[in-house]
Design a protein around this motif. Sequence first.
Motif, PDB file in Angstrom:
ATOM      1  N   GLY A   9    -118.559  21.075 -13.125  1.00 41.50           N
ATOM      2  CA  GLY A   9    -119.401  20.124 -12.387  1.00 41.50           C
ATOM      3  C   GLY A   9    -120.343  20.854 -11.443  1.00 41.50           C
ATOM      4  O   GLY A   9    -121.525  20.499 -11.306  1.00 41.50           O
ATOM      5  N   LEU A  10    -119.807  21.906 -10.807  1.00 37.26           N
ATOM      6  CA  LEU A  10    -120.641  22.711  -9.910  1.00 37.26           C
ATOM      7  C   LEU A  10    -121.687  23.496 -10.714  1.00 37.26           C
ATOM      8  O   LEU A  10    -122.855  23.582 -10.328  1.00 37.26           O
ATOM      9  CB  LEU A  10    -119.749  23.674  -9.111  1.00 37.26           C
TER      10      LEU A  10
ATOM     11  N   CYS B 178    -123.031  22.776 -13.606  1.00 31.48           N
ATOM     12  CA  CYS B 178    -124.104  21.977 -14.238  1.00 31.48           C
ATOM     13  C   CYS B 178    -124.942  21.228 -13.198  1.00 31.48           C
ATOM     14  O   CYS B 178    -125.859  20.492 -13.542  1.00 31.48           O
ATOM     15  CB  CYS B 178    -123.535  21.012 -15.274  1.00 31.48           C
ATOM     16  N   ASN B 179    -124.652  21.486 -11.924  1.00 27.06           N
ATOM     17  CA  ASN B 179    -125.381  20.828 -10.839  1.00 27.06           C
ATOM     18  C   ASN B 179    -126.873  21.196 -10.854  1.00 27.06           C
ATOM     19  O   ASN B 179    -127.248  22.276 -11.291  1.00 27.06           O
ATOM     20  CB  ASN B 179    -124.741  21.256  -9.509  1.00 27.06           C
ATOM     21  N   ASP B 180    -127.697  20.280 -10.341  1.00 32.06           N
ATOM     22  CA  ASP B 180    -129.158  20.504 -10.322  1.00 32.06           C
ATOM     23  C   ASP B 180    -129.580  21.612  -9.357  1.00 32.06           C
ATOM     24  O   ASP B 180    -130.692  22.137  -9.468  1.00 32.06           O
ATOM     25  CB  ASP B 180    -129.879  19.219  -9.879  1.00 32.06           C
TER      26      ASP B 180
ATOM     27  N   HIS C 217    -121.516  14.494 -14.445  1.00 33.58           N
ATOM     28  CA  HIS C 217    -122.937  14.478 -14.100  1.00 33.58           C
ATOM     29  C   HIS C 217    -123.423  13.039 -13.976  1.00 33.58           C
ATOM     30  O   HIS C 217    -122.659  12.163 -13.591  1.00 33.58           O
ATOM     31  CB  HIS C 217    -123.713  15.263 -15.169  1.00 33.58           C
TER      32      HIS C 217
END
Lengths: 139, 198
Positions: free
Chosen positions: B26-27, B29-31, B103
């Motif tokens: 999750g971290l 794939c963060n923007d 996401h």
Amino acid sequence: MGTTALDYFLLVTLGCLGTIQIAAASARLKGLSFFRKRLVGYIFGALVAIGAFGWFFAVGNRNTPSAIEGAQQVGMFLAGAIAAYIITSAVSSLIKYRLYPEATASHCGEQNNSGIEMLKETTILGAIRTILKRKQEDQ
Amino acid sequence: MPPGAQMSEWVTQFVGSVPAFDSFMGLMCNDFFIPVIVCLIMLGLWIGFPNPTRREHLQRTILSACVSVAIASLLVELFNLYDFWPRPYELLESARQAMQTLHYPSGDPSFPSNVATISFAAATGVWVGHRKVGIVLYVLASIWALARFYAGMHFFVDIAGGAAIGVLTGFIVSKVLMPRTEPIPTVALRLARSLYIA
């Protein structure tokens, strides 16, 4: 500007501030570094940058639609980097102005010995002062 | 369905199995996480070398990488005029659950992956001038793109296609475009030097 945008700007500004301190220590740019000892610059820079990331991701869920588009992210990164550079220049000039008031003659004018290369010998304020003084002398 | 769509179905079924790994992905794939790290590495390269000649070479490298990212983004916009296929989470139930866990839905077309295109373009631009840092950026680009694949945001072909476009753009800009646009990079660096930022 939304909260995420402000948080992002702060993350970028602090991240750049830390990175500039690490890079200044690595490049031996005394006029850009806040500290006399390079090791302290590395540690301070790493702590600020890592701390900024820690804070940014700890205060909320960042995997949500943030309304910051890609181009806006780039623009905000540039703004944050400029802000960090201005803060760094101002703080280092204040701290070190008396230590390194001017650059020596060898660091003026030549292509490779201008720009941030001058900050090996003086602060940005000192570099500007040196350039102005040389111009006055030339006239 | 795009080629290799079953890979997405297979990968996304693991989301939810190991919460710690999901948090990590999750971290990744963060923007913001990886793109800011990549930009900070490039900023560090811009300033951080004591030898002025080497520093100028690296500043030209960073300029190339930035131009590569800009052109790669334009290419993605052109590709986006044609919607090749839907996102994995619009077609596959496991991908939809993965996306909801890691996401959020995106409004952009699936092919090519914007993330893979720009990050590989930046990594290639840097790799041309500094091999070791370039490899670090390739690793970060791969993690970012694969995390999006794991999160059900892209099919593997979106990632591979984006990476190919990014790498090609990076090479063409660094090896062909930038040398032929002289003296523009030199003038830009001279201007930056007068402002004490180069």
